[in-house]
Design an enzyme around this catalytic site. Structure first.
Site, short mmCIF file in Angstrom:
data_model
loop_
_atom_site.label_atom_id
_atom_site.label_comp_id
_atom_site.label_asym_id
_atom_site.label_seq_id
_atom_site.Cartn_x
_atom_site.Cartn_y
_atom_site.Cartn_z
N GLU A 82 21.53 -29.59 -64.80
CA GLU A 82 20.47 -29.57 -65.80
C GLU A 82 20.12 -30.97 -66.26
O GLU A 82 18.94 -31.31 -66.33
CB GLU A 82 20.89 -28.71 -67.00
CG GLU A 82 19.88 -28.64 -68.11
CD GLU A 82 18.55 -27.98 -67.72
OE1 GLU A 82 17.55 -28.25 -68.41
OE2 GLU A 82 18.50 -27.24 -66.72
N GLY A 92 24.30 -48.82 -63.43
CA GLY A 92 24.64 -49.71 -62.32
C GLY A 92 26.13 -49.88 -62.16
O GLY A 92 26.58 -50.51 -61.21
N GLY A 96 26.93 -42.74 -62.93
CA GLY A 96 26.08 -41.65 -62.46
C GLY A 96 26.52 -41.14 -61.10
O GLY A 96 26.60 -39.93 -60.88
N TYR A 130 18.83 -41.31 -56.38
CA TYR A 130 19.18 -40.05 -55.73
C TYR A 130 19.01 -40.13 -54.22
O TYR A 130 19.85 -39.65 -53.46
CB TYR A 130 18.33 -38.91 -56.28
CG TYR A 130 18.63 -38.53 -57.71
CD1 TYR A 130 19.92 -38.59 -58.24
CD2 TYR A 130 17.62 -38.09 -58.55
CE1 TYR A 130 20.19 -38.23 -59.54
CE2 TYR A 130 17.88 -37.72 -59.86
CZ TYR A 130 19.17 -37.79 -60.36
OH TYR A 130 19.42 -37.43 -61.65
#
Length: 157
Positions: A82, A92, A96, A130
Site C-alpha cells: 500500500e 539513498g 527502501g 523500482y
C-alpha cells in the site's frame, strides 16, 4: 535494519504517512488516526501489516504497509504494498530497497507469486528506483477507485 512494526511504532508511522501525503501533493487525504492504524495493525484480527526501517541509531526512518492480495489466475496469495516511504534525509541509504527485499523474501518463503504496488505517474525518481530493482509497470492496466461521495452514492443505490 528492517523489522516488523511494533505497537510503539504507530505514532512515527502515522507521522510518516502524513509526510508521504505531503510529498504526493494530497495532504488532505491522510486522515488515518493513530487509533485506526493501531487497530488495523495490532487489533484482534489484523489484515494489514507493516515493516519499519531503522537507522543505525535505532530511529525509525521508513515503513512499508502491506496486505495480502489473491490471484485467481495463479491460485495463491501475493502481497500488495500500500505504501513505502523513507524519510528524505536518509534516502539513498538502502532502506527502501531493504524494505522491498523483506517483502519479496516474505513472498518467496510463503509461496506467494506476486509483489505489487502502484506509483504515481509523475514520480520519476521512484519509478527509476523500482525499475532498477527489476520491477516493470503493468501498462495495460489502469487503477480505478470509488471513494467519498461517489462510493457512498453508488453503495446506496
Amino acid at each position: 535494519m528492517i523489522r516488523r512494526a511494533e505497537v510503539t511504532d504507530v505514532p512515527v508511522v502515522c507521522e510518516m504517512i502524513r509526510e508521504l501525503a505531503e510529498y504526493e501533493r494530497v495532504p488532505h487525504e491522510a486522515r488515518a488516526t493513530e487509533e485506526q492504524l493501531r487497530e488495523a495493525l495490532f487489533g484482534e484480527r489484523p489484515a494489514v501489516f507493516a515493516h519499519v526501517a531503522e537507522a543505525e541509531d535505532g530511529e525509525v526512518v521508513g515503513f512499508a504497509v502491506w496486505f495480502l492480495s489473491f490471484s485467481t489466475w495463479r491460485g495463491v496469495h501475493g502481497i500488495y504494498l500500500e505504501d513505502l516511504y523513507v524519510r528524505p534525509g536518509v534516502r539513498g541509504g538502502g532502506h527502501g530497497k531493504a524494505l522491498l527485499r523483506e517483502l519479496a523474501r516474505t513472498c518467496v518463503e510463503r509461496g506467494y507469486e506476486r509483489l505489487e504496488w502502484s506509483v504515481l505517474n509523475w514520480n520519476a525518481p521512484t519509478i527509476a528506483f523500482y525499475e532498477a530493482l527489476g520491477a516493470r509497470p503493468q501498462e495495460e492496466w489502469s487503477v480505478y477507485r470509488l471513494t467519498d461521495g461517489a462510493l457512498a452514492e453508488f453503495g446506496a443505490g
